[in-house]
Design a protein around this motif. Structure first.
Motif, PDB file in Angstrom:
ATOM      1  N   GLN A  14       1.345  -5.503  -4.457  1.00  0.00           N
ATOM      2  CA  GLN A  14       0.558  -4.280  -4.574  1.00  0.00           C
ATOM      3  C   GLN A  14       1.062  -3.382  -5.695  1.00  0.00           C
ATOM      4  O   GLN A  14       0.266  -2.725  -6.375  1.00  0.00           O
ATOM      5  CB  GLN A  14       0.583  -3.512  -3.242  1.00  0.00           C
ATOM      6  N   LEU A  15       2.369  -3.358  -5.889  1.00  0.00           N
ATOM      7  CA  LEU A  15       2.961  -2.512  -6.927  1.00  0.00           C
ATOM      8  C   LEU A  15       2.998  -3.181  -8.292  1.00  0.00           C
ATOM      9  O   LEU A  15       3.387  -2.560  -9.284  1.00  0.00           O
ATOM     10  CB  LEU A  15       4.389  -2.113  -6.520  1.00  0.00           C
ATOM     11  N   GLY A  16       2.628  -4.442  -8.357  1.00  0.00           N
ATOM     12  CA  GLY A  16       2.661  -5.164  -9.620  1.00  0.00           C
ATOM     13  C   GLY A  16       4.035  -5.654 -10.010  1.00  0.00           C
ATOM     14  O   GLY A  16       4.258  -6.080 -11.149  1.00  0.00           O
ATOM     15  N   LEU A  17       4.985  -5.620  -9.069  1.00  0.00           N
ATOM     16  CA  LEU A  17       6.347  -6.049  -9.371  1.00  0.00           C
ATOM     17  C   LEU A  17       6.498  -7.560  -9.402  1.00  0.00           C
ATOM     18  O   LEU A  17       7.566  -8.064  -9.783  1.00  0.00           O
ATOM     19  CB  LEU A  17       7.320  -5.461  -8.346  1.00  0.00           C
ATOM     20  N   ASP A  18       5.454  -8.275  -8.993  1.00  0.00           N
ATOM     21  CA  ASP A  18       5.499  -9.736  -9.044  1.00  0.00           C
ATOM     22  C   ASP A  18       5.048 -10.268 -10.396  1.00  0.00           C
ATOM     23  O   ASP A  18       5.111 -11.479 -10.645  1.00  0.00           O
ATOM     24  CB  ASP A  18       4.628 -10.324  -7.928  1.00  0.00           C
TER      25      ASP A  18
ATOM     26  N   GLN B 183       6.025  -9.139   4.270  1.00  0.00           N
ATOM     27  CA  GLN B 183       5.624  -7.752   4.024  1.00  0.00           C
ATOM     28  C   GLN B 183       6.202  -7.240   2.702  1.00  0.00           C
ATOM     29  O   GLN B 183       5.508  -6.556   1.943  1.00  0.00           O
ATOM     30  CB  GLN B 183       6.090  -6.866   5.182  1.00  0.00           C
ATOM     31  N   VAL B 184       7.462  -7.588   2.436  1.00  0.00           N
ATOM     32  CA  VAL B 184       8.075  -7.169   1.171  1.00  0.00           C
ATOM     33  C   VAL B 184       7.345  -7.800  -0.002  1.00  0.00           C
ATOM     34  O   VAL B 184       7.077  -7.136  -1.023  1.00  0.00           O
ATOM     35  CB  VAL B 184       9.567  -7.549   1.145  1.00  0.00           C
ATOM     36  N   ALA B 185       6.988  -9.082   0.109  1.00  0.00           N
ATOM     37  CA  ALA B 185       6.256  -9.762  -0.961  1.00  0.00           C
ATOM     38  C   ALA B 185       4.889  -9.123  -1.180  1.00  0.00           C
ATOM     39  O   ALA B 185       4.428  -8.984  -2.319  1.00  0.00           O
ATOM     40  CB  ALA B 185       6.109 -11.247  -0.632  1.00  0.00           C
TER      41      ALA B 185
ATOM     42  N   ASP C  42      15.812  -3.303  -4.479  1.00  0.00           N
ATOM     43  CA  ASP C  42      14.402  -3.670  -4.538  1.00  0.00           C
ATOM     44  C   ASP C  42      13.592  -2.524  -3.954  1.00  0.00           C
ATOM     45  O   ASP C  42      13.741  -2.167  -2.787  1.00  0.00           O
ATOM     46  CB  ASP C  42      14.160  -4.956  -3.741  1.00  0.00           C
ATOM     47  N   VAL C  43      12.744  -1.914  -4.800  1.00  0.00           N
ATOM     48  CA  VAL C  43      11.941  -0.793  -4.329  1.00  0.00           C
ATOM     49  C   VAL C  43      10.977  -1.213  -3.226  1.00  0.00           C
ATOM     50  O   VAL C  43      10.662  -0.437  -2.313  1.00  0.00           O
ATOM     51  CB  VAL C  43      11.177  -0.155  -5.510  1.00  0.00           C
ATOM     52  N   ALA C  44      10.512  -2.466  -3.261  1.00  0.00           N
ATOM     53  CA  ALA C  44       9.628  -2.943  -2.201  1.00  0.00           C
ATOM     54  C   ALA C  44      10.350  -2.968  -0.863  1.00  0.00           C
ATOM     55  O   ALA C  44       9.776  -2.652   0.183  1.00  0.00           O
ATOM     56  CB  ALA C  44       9.101  -4.336  -2.551  1.00  0.00           C
ATOM     57  N   GLN C  45      11.626  -3.334  -0.879  1.00  0.00           N
ATOM     58  CA  GLN C  45      12.419  -3.329   0.338  1.00  0.00           C
ATOM     59  C   GLN C  45      12.653  -1.902   0.825  1.00  0.00           C
ATOM     60  O   GLN C  45      12.642  -1.629   2.032  1.00  0.00           O
ATOM     61  CB  GLN C  45      13.764  -4.011   0.089  1.00  0.00           C
ATOM     62  N   VAL C  46      12.833  -0.965  -0.115  1.00  0.00           N
ATOM     63  CA  VAL C  46      13.022   0.446   0.258  1.00  0.00           C
ATOM     64  C   VAL C  46      11.770   0.979   0.926  1.00  0.00           C
ATOM     65  O   VAL C  46      11.832   1.677   1.947  1.00  0.00           O
ATOM     66  CB  VAL C  46      13.370   1.280  -0.991  1.00  0.00           C
ATOM     67  N   ILE C  47      10.608   0.659   0.366  1.00  0.00           N
ATOM     68  CA  ILE C  47       9.348   1.142   0.937  1.00  0.00           C
ATOM     69  C   ILE C  47       9.086   0.482   2.287  1.00  0.00           C
ATOM     70  O   ILE C  47       8.667   1.141   3.251  1.00  0.00           O
ATOM     71  CB  ILE C  47       8.184   0.853  -0.032  1.00  0.00           C
TER      72      ILE C  47
ATOM     73  N   ASP D 102       0.419   8.505 -20.524  1.00  0.00           N
ATOM     74  CA  ASP D 102       0.460   8.309 -19.076  1.00  0.00           C
ATOM     75  C   ASP D 102       1.830   7.732 -18.723  1.00  0.00           C
ATOM     76  O   ASP D 102       2.153   6.609 -19.094  1.00  0.00           O
ATOM     77  CB  ASP D 102      -0.651   7.354 -18.638  1.00  0.00           C
ATOM     78  N   LEU D 103       2.633   8.517 -18.004  1.00  0.00           N
ATOM     79  CA  LEU D 103       3.974   8.069 -17.644  1.00  0.00           C
ATOM     80  C   LEU D 103       3.990   7.204 -16.394  1.00  0.00           C
ATOM     81  O   LEU D 103       5.054   6.790 -15.939  1.00  0.00           O
ATOM     82  CB  LEU D 103       4.891   9.285 -17.431  1.00  0.00           C
ATOM     83  N   GLY D 104       2.836   6.926 -15.840  1.00  0.00           N
ATOM     84  CA  GLY D 104       2.753   6.067 -14.672  1.00  0.00           C
ATOM     85  C   GLY D 104       2.789   6.848 -13.377  1.00  0.00           C
ATOM     86  O   GLY D 104       2.794   8.083 -13.352  1.00  0.00           O
ATOM     87  N   ARG D 105       2.815   6.087 -12.283  1.00  0.00           N
ATOM     88  CA  ARG D 105       2.868   6.682 -10.944  1.00  0.00           C
ATOM     89  C   ARG D 105       4.117   6.203 -10.219  1.00  0.00           C
ATOM     90  O   ARG D 105       4.589   5.090 -10.438  1.00  0.00           O
ATOM     91  CB  ARG D 105       1.625   6.301 -10.132  1.00  0.00           C
ATOM     92  N   SER D 106       4.626   7.066  -9.367  1.00  0.00           N
ATOM     93  CA  SER D 106       5.806   6.721  -8.582  1.00  0.00           C
ATOM     94  C   SER D 106       5.516   5.507  -7.708  1.00  0.00           C
ATOM     95  O   SER D 106       4.463   5.427  -7.056  1.00  0.00           O
ATOM     96  CB  SER D 106       6.212   7.909  -7.705  1.00  0.00           C
ATOM     97  N   LEU D 107       6.438   4.558  -7.685  1.00  0.00           N
ATOM     98  CA  LEU D 107       6.269   3.390  -6.829  1.00  0.00           C
ATOM     99  C   LEU D 107       6.447   3.744  -5.355  1.00  0.00           C
ATOM    100  O   LEU D 107       5.943   3.032  -4.484  1.00  0.00           O
ATOM    101  CB  LEU D 107       7.293   2.315  -7.222  1.00  0.00           C
ATOM    102  N   VAL D 108       7.126   4.836  -5.076  1.00  0.00           N
ATOM    103  CA  VAL D 108       7.414   5.219  -3.692  1.00  0.00           C
ATOM    104  C   VAL D 108       6.340   6.133  -3.123  1.00  0.00           C
ATOM    105  O   VAL D 108       5.830   5.914  -2.030  1.00  0.00           O
ATOM    106  CB  VAL D 108       8.799   5.900  -3.598  1.00  0.00           C
ATOM    107  N   THR D 109       5.962   7.167  -3.884  1.00  0.00           N
ATOM    108  CA  THR D 109       5.006   8.157  -3.377  1.00  0.00           C
ATOM    109  C   THR D 109       3.605   7.981  -3.932  1.00  0.00           C
ATOM    110  O   THR D 109       2.648   8.511  -3.353  1.00  0.00           O
ATOM    111  CB  THR D 109       5.488   9.576  -3.703  1.00  0.00           C
ATOM    112  N   GLY D 110       3.463   7.294  -5.048  1.00  0.00           N
ATOM    113  CA  GLY D 110       2.159   7.105  -5.656  1.00  0.00           C
ATOM    114  C   GLY D 110       1.677   8.288  -6.468  1.00  0.00           C
ATOM    115  O   GLY D 110       0.566   8.270  -6.996  1.00  0.00           O
ATOM    116  N   THR D 111       2.468   9.339  -6.606  1.00  0.00           N
ATOM    117  CA  THR D 111       2.063  10.528  -7.353  1.00  0.00           C
ATOM    118  C   THR D 111       2.317  10.322  -8.843  1.00  0.00           C
ATOM    119  O   THR D 111       3.222   9.577  -9.234  1.00  0.00           O
ATOM    120  CB  THR D 111       2.844  11.762  -6.866  1.00  0.00           C
ATOM    121  N   PRO D 112       1.532  10.993  -9.714  1.00  0.00           N
ATOM    122  CA  PRO D 112       1.755  10.865 -11.162  1.00  0.00           C
ATOM    123  C   PRO D 112       3.134  11.384 -11.554  1.00  0.00           C
ATOM    124  O   PRO D 112       3.561  12.452 -11.102  1.00  0.00           O
ATOM    125  CB  PRO D 112       0.643  11.729 -11.770  1.00  0.00           C
ATOM    126  N   VAL D 113       3.810  10.638 -12.403  1.00  0.00           N
ATOM    127  CA  VAL D 113       5.152  11.021 -12.837  1.00  0.00           C
ATOM    128  C   VAL D 113       5.096  12.234 -13.748  1.00  0.00           C
ATOM    129  O   VAL D 113       5.959  13.120 -13.676  1.00  0.00           O
ATOM    130  CB  VAL D 113       5.844   9.842 -13.549  1.00  0.00           C
TER     131      VAL D 113
END
Length: 316
Positions: free
Chosen positions: A54-58, A47-49, A33-38, A76-87
């Motif tokens: 926030q990331l739209g994973l729900d 906090q994980v929820a 779970d990327v939310a758990q990683v962050i 648009d390839l999206g933005r990184s879920l971890v860093t928020g930078t454009p892919v």
């Protein structure tokens, strides 16, 4: 020809859509779970929820998929879920390493495989031809990692001819150093894939040598080599073009492994890192770009076949 190109373009788009759906589905099955990683190991369930929201994973998976496809249609390839930078920006930088690596590997592999394959076929009744064929059979079975280690020890650590690891921090602003850092990794891939090309070329050349028009040309006074080059080589090249389509996929897979081995900042290392971080948006975009490259090469190979083979043009 126009109808063929239009049909091929539609098939390419459908292939990309199917690939996107498969990549999206497979990545959602993977554990983690990327939310758990962050959030970290100490993050609470609330906090994980919150991070997931926030990331739209729900959101439902179909909604997430359509959002991703909508972005791709806008390039648009999206933005990184971890860093928020454009892919797209980061992926473009990594492709500046991976694409030259794959291209150089292809050139070296074809440069080794095609001439040696033809030579092995011409000399197939001699011991030297048998040795070439047996060597190709053995080298083709060697794992890329093992070949890389051997070449690094021989050409890098022992002879000190080539850099073993790393890539210039300034990238292609230092073209000499950048190119030199790719030679050994590219040669690692080329030796293994070139052996595969050698085997295909040898088989195609042996088939060409047995064709009636080549044997007739030789019977009329041409040397065997001249008859092969004049009348048999076009058919051999058609077979090689088919192999190139298959080899591109192997080159990209090999690049992922080789970039790890030689510490090159390409798409392969980026992909491994993002998988470990469960950065789904980056991983799915990276996989789709690599899949797209393979599909585009396949389409180009089909077009080349149609151009080079008059029998296929007559069917349209």
């Amino acid at each position: 020809m126009v109808r063929f190109l239009a049909t091929r373009a539609v098939l390419l788009l459908l292939g990309l859509l199917v690939a996107a759906a498969l990549i999206f589905a497979v990545l959602r099955v993977l554990p983690g779970d990327v939310a758990q990683v962050i959030g970290g190991t100490r993050a609470s369930a609330e906090q994980v929820a919150r991070i997931r929201a926030q990331l739209g994973l729900d959101q439902p998976l179909p909604v997430q998929f359509l959002d991703w496809i909508g972005g791709l249609l806008r390039l648009d390839l999206g933005r990184s879920l971890v860093t928020g930078t454009p892919v797209a920006g980061e992926l473009g930088q990594k492709l500046e390493v991976t694409l030259p690596l794959a291209g150089l590997s292809l050139v070296l592999g074809l440069g080794l495989g095609i001439p040696l394959g033809v030579l092995s076929a011409v000399l197939h009744r001699r011991a030297s031809g048998f040795v070439l064929a047996a060597a190709a059979q053995s080298v083709a079975a060697v794992p890329v990692v093992f070949a890389g280690v051997l070449l690094a020890l021989l050409l890098g650590s022992f002879l000190h001819l080539l850099p073993v690891q790393g890539f210039p921090l300034d990238g292609w602003r230092q073209p000499g150093r950048a190119f030199a850092s790719l030679i050994l990794p590219a040669l690692t891939i080329a030796v293994v894939e070139g052996a595969v090309v050698l085997r295909f070329t040898r088989s195609a050349t042996l088939e060409a040598l047995g064709q009636d028009h080549v044997r007739m040309a030789a019977a009329k006074g041409m040397t065997l080599h001249r008859a092969l080059l004049t009348h048999g080589l076009p058919g051999v090249l058609l077979s090689v073009v088919s192999v190139i389509g298959l080899e591109i996929a192997a080159l990209l897979v090999g690049a992922v492994i080789v970039e790890q081995l030689f510490q090159l900042p390409g798409v392969g290392r980026m992909l491994v890192t993002d998988v470990a971080n469960r950065d789904l948006v980056k991983v799915q975009s990276e996989l789709l770009v690599l899949t797209g490259l393979i599909l585009v090469v396949g389409a180009v190979v089909d077009v080349l076949h149609r151009v080079l083979d008059p029998r296929q043009r007559e069917r349209t």
